[in-house]
Scaffold this motif. Structure first.
Motif, short mmCIF file in Angstrom:
data_model
loop_
_atom_site.label_atom_id
_atom_site.label_comp_id
_atom_site.label_asym_id
_atom_site.label_seq_id
_atom_site.Cartn_x
_atom_site.Cartn_y
_atom_site.Cartn_z
N VAL A 87 0.85 -1.36 -0.09
CA VAL A 87 -0.11 0.03 -0.10
C VAL A 87 0.85 1.15 0.12
N VAL A 88 0.63 2.14 -0.90
CA VAL A 88 1.29 3.36 -0.80
C VAL A 88 0.47 4.65 -0.68
N VAL A 89 0.76 5.48 0.35
CA VAL A 89 0.10 6.96 0.36
C VAL A 89 0.90 8.01 0.02
N ARG A 90 0.50 8.58 -0.85
CA ARG A 90 0.96 9.80 -1.36
C ARG A 90 0.35 11.14 -0.70
N GLY A 91 1.21 12.02 -0.17
CA GLY A 91 0.57 12.94 0.57
C GLY A 91 1.56 14.19 1.25
N SER A 92 1.16 14.95 1.94
CA SER A 92 1.99 15.90 2.28
C SER A 92 2.24 15.96 3.67
N ALA A 93 3.50 15.94 4.09
CA ALA A 93 3.84 15.79 5.46
C ALA A 93 3.91 17.19 6.37
N ARG A 94 3.76 17.17 7.49
CA ARG A 94 3.85 18.31 8.48
C ARG A 94 4.29 17.92 9.96
N MET A 95 5.17 18.61 10.27
CA MET A 95 5.50 18.29 11.59
C MET A 95 4.24 19.03 12.55
N LEU A 96 3.95 18.06 13.62
CA LEU A 96 2.83 18.90 14.43
C LEU A 96 3.57 19.97 15.56
N GLU A 97 2.87 20.97 15.51
CA GLU A 97 3.44 21.85 16.42
C GLU A 97 2.48 22.49 17.40
N ARG A 98 1.27 22.15 17.27
CA ARG A 98 0.18 23.00 18.41
C ARG A 98 0.08 21.85 19.24
N SER A 99 -0.09 22.08 20.70
CA SER A 99 0.11 21.27 21.63
C SER A 99 -0.92 20.22 21.67
N GLN A 100 -2.30 20.76 21.08
CA GLN A 100 -3.37 19.67 21.29
C GLN A 100 -3.30 18.59 20.41
N GLU A 101 -2.82 19.16 19.09
CA GLU A 101 -2.55 17.65 18.14
C GLU A 101 -1.39 16.74 18.58
N ILE A 102 -0.42 17.39 19.27
CA ILE A 102 0.55 16.83 19.72
C ILE A 102 0.17 15.72 20.78
N ALA A 103 -0.90 16.18 21.80
CA ALA A 103 -1.47 15.35 22.59
C ALA A 103 -2.20 14.39 22.23
N ALA A 104 -2.82 14.61 21.07
CA ALA A 104 -3.66 13.55 20.26
C ALA A 104 -2.76 12.45 19.67
N ALA A 105 -1.68 12.91 19.22
CA ALA A 105 -0.73 11.95 18.68
C ALA A 105 -0.04 11.09 19.61
N GLU A 106 0.18 11.47 20.80
CA GLU A 106 0.78 10.87 21.72
C GLU A 106 -0.19 9.40 22.15
N GLU A 107 -1.44 9.48 22.07
CA GLU A 107 -2.24 8.64 22.08
C GLU A 107 -2.09 7.53 21.45
N LEU A 108 -1.51 7.70 20.06
CA LEU A 108 -1.39 6.62 19.01
C LEU A 108 -0.30 5.45 19.42
N GLY A 109 0.32 5.70 20.55
CA GLY A 109 1.05 4.83 20.61
C GLY A 109 2.27 4.15 19.77
N LEU A 110 2.79 5.70 19.03
CA LEU A 110 3.78 5.35 18.24
C LEU A 110 5.37 5.37 18.92
N ARG A 111 6.27 4.45 18.38
CA ARG A 111 7.72 4.27 18.86
C ARG A 111 8.39 4.85 17.55
N PRO A 112 9.51 5.61 17.84
CA PRO A 112 10.43 6.07 16.77
C PRO A 112 11.47 4.81 16.46
N TRP A 113 12.12 4.72 15.38
CA TRP A 113 13.01 3.54 15.27
C TRP A 113 14.23 3.93 15.95
N VAL A 114 14.49 5.35 15.99
CA VAL A 114 15.66 5.81 16.74
C VAL A 114 15.28 6.78 17.68
#
Lengths: 152, 152
Positions: A87-114
């Motif tokens: 599966v390939v997603v083509r899209g635009s990437a944006r670093m999250l900066e607003r505290s509310q969206e960062i807090a929501a992303a924290e809930e996703l259980g993501l781990r970085p490789w590094v």
């Protein structure tokens, strides 16, 4: 999930729903970025949420490239002995900066490789999603029927 | 193959030899091409031979893109619960046309993901190979030591 290949054709084009189902069940994939016409690819852990794809990264090449060119691909695939999908997603990437969206992303259980102390979340908003499912077994049968030679 | 991470650092930069060993043990990867600044990624089966990477494909997007821009990436990776690795080959891709080199490529036991009657072999001659090995376990321990919260 079952994939029904009409007429036993080895390749099935997936619907958008099937693509999302596969992405939702996958924890890792790859990020492709292009800067000055030169591509780069990075392994990432991914999570999906409300039609977007998220990953987490320490400052470095990935974030620097996205700042220069936000148009990226995210790819995920799975390969078994008799079938595979991609599966390939083509899209635009944006670093999250607003505290509310960062807090929501924290809930996703993501781990970085590094892991790093200053990790950022990146959201990829799709402009296009596509995927294919491959039936290797059908090919093997057909190849045998055509009298393929054993390697050696 | 063992990967010794000095000082238990989570990321180990692999030597070229280690990269080739990992590629030689891997049957599938991804091809990244760029046309007009726009990247594409395709799942492929790969084989290595004498310092080059080979794949097989029916006529289509992959071959068309290589004809426009032969500068590609080949990526392969492997992910387990406690470790992962990723190897990236940057190089130039060329469809094999001489009967002798095609015959040699036939010996590599390559299968295309999408079988077709007119399959071609592509050789990628590397200009650069790089890879990293990731120790997830070390991160997990460290994260726990730092008092990370359980997701919920």
């Amino acid at each position: 999930m079952m994939f029904d290949h009409p007429e036993n054709h080895p390749v099935l084009k997936l619907t958008e729903d099937q693509c999302w189902q596969l992405l939702e069940g996958t924890q890792h994939g790859r990020l492709v970025g292009v800067v000055g016409g030169r591509p780069d690819i990075f392994p990432i852990n991914i999570a999906t949420h409300e039609g977007s794809v998220f990953f987490r990264t320490a400052p470095g090449t990935k974030l620097a490239e996205i700042a220069v060119n936000d148009q990226v691909l995210i790819e995920a695939d799975g390969i078994l002995s008799d079938q595979g999908w991609s599966v390939v997603v083509r899209g635009s990437a944006r670093m999250l900066e607003r505290s509310q969206e960062i807090a929501a992303a924290e809930e996703l259980g993501l781990r970085p490789w590094v892991p790093g102390l200053k990790e950022h979340f990146v959201k990829v908003t799709p402009s296009e999603i596509s995927g294919r499912h491959f039936q290797f077994e059908a090919y093997r049968d057909r190849a045998l029927g055509e009298g393929s030679e054993a390697g050696g």
